[in-house]
Design an enzyme around this catalytic site. Structure first.
Site, PDB file in Angstrom:
ATOM      1  N   SER A 151       0.770  -1.164   0.016  1.00 23.56           N
ATOM      2  CA  SER A 151       0.026  -0.072   0.073  1.00 23.56           C
ATOM      3  C   SER A 151       0.733   1.363   0.103  1.00 23.56           C
ATOM      4  O   SER A 151       2.233   1.276   0.520  1.00 23.56           O
ATOM      5  CB  SER A 151      -1.080   0.087   1.215  1.00 23.56           C
ATOM      6  N   TYR A 169      -1.947  -0.474  11.080  1.00 19.41           N
ATOM      7  CA  TYR A 169      -1.933  -1.017   9.232  1.00 19.41           C
ATOM      8  C   TYR A 169      -0.675  -0.284   8.707  1.00 19.41           C
ATOM      9  O   TYR A 169       0.159  -0.932   7.886  1.00 19.41           O
ATOM     10  CB  TYR A 169      -3.114  -0.442   8.803  1.00 19.41           C
TER      11      TYR A 169
END
Length: 269
Positions: A142, A155
């Site tokens: 990501s 995260y």
């Protein structure tokens, strides 16, 4: 000794003066390569193993590899129903496909399924890739690995750790002919995981479509591209963080806006 030290000083000075020239050369080379049509590697000899292949980007990746002519697709996931559906769709394209229920968070289960895969295809993981001098490892990461956002500490930390691992692995593979690695860093993608996520400029930066991310990822594999940021504007973010780090952080804070479902990030890696 004095003469040796003088020679070393001259070499250091020469290297220092040469460095900007080398940087300009690499920038120009990269710009030229962007303009030239990429030569895509054939996938007809390849067996592709995809974790999380039953849904989301993993499912789209499996289908895209099949469309691009991969010899065999193997998908792992935790939900057998989703895996079966994806497998059937791939087989309808005329490509051999097998699925295994596997939680990659369970070490023993991973080793068990890896053994089953090796016995069925014999080309699943890195040691075998190195032995055959043929293989490619892809990490779907990501853009948050490079630029964290507020409210998603766990995260972002996991993604940064994964990015560092892949960067180190990619460097290590430079001396291993035929084996390469690609790290994909997409922006907000319209999948179940990011449902409800809102950004400051939704029209300027709409969510990426999973099939587009899959298509660009397969192209990156076929061209041996080590790093893929999606969309391309994310490169500007990296440059801005390097030149004006404090300003970049303030803009990231303003840009991220509000998150309706930040709980969806908890426990996700």
């Amino acid at each position: 000794m004095k003469r040796m030290n003088t020679q070393m000083d001259w070499r250091s000075l020469a290297s220092l003066l040469l460095f900007p020239v080398q940087m300009v050369f690499y920038v120009v080379k990269a710009a030229v390569l962007l303009l030239l049509p990429a030569r895509l590697r054939e996938l007809s000899r390849d067996t592709v193993l995809i974790t999380g292949g039953g849904r989301g980007i993993g499912r789209h990746l499996a289908l895209e590899f099949a469309k691009q002519g991969a010899r065999k697709i193997i998908i792992w996931g935790r939900t057998e129903k989703c895996l079966k559906e994806t497998c059937e769709e791939i087989r309808s394209l005329g490509v051999e496909c097998h699925h295994f229920v596997c939680d990659i968070g369970n070490k023993e289960e991973v080793y068990q399924q890896a053994k089953a895969v090796r016995e069925k295809t014999t080309k699943a993981f890195l040691p075998r890739m190195l032995e055959l001098q043929h293989g490619h490892i892809v990490c779907m990461n990501s853009v948050l690995a490079l630029s964290a956002i507020p409210g998603a500490i766990d995260y972002c930390t996991s993604k940064s750790s994964s990015f560092a691992f892949m960067e180190s692995l990619t460097l290590g593979l430079l001396d291993c002919p035929g084996v390469n690695a690609t790290t994909v860093l997409p922006f907000h993608t319209s999948t179940e995981m990011f449902h409800g996520m809102k950004t400051r400029f939704p029209k300027l930066f709409p969510p990426l479509k999973p099939d587009m991310v899959a298509r660009r990822t397969v192209e990156a594999v076929q061209t041996n591209q080590a790093l893929l940021l999606l969309p391309w504007t994310m490169h500007l973010l990296v440059i801005m963080k390097s030149i004006l780090p404090h300003t970049a952080l303030e803009e990231i804070y303003r840009f991220t806006g509000s998150y309706a479902c930040m709980d969806s990030f908890k426990g996700r890696t």
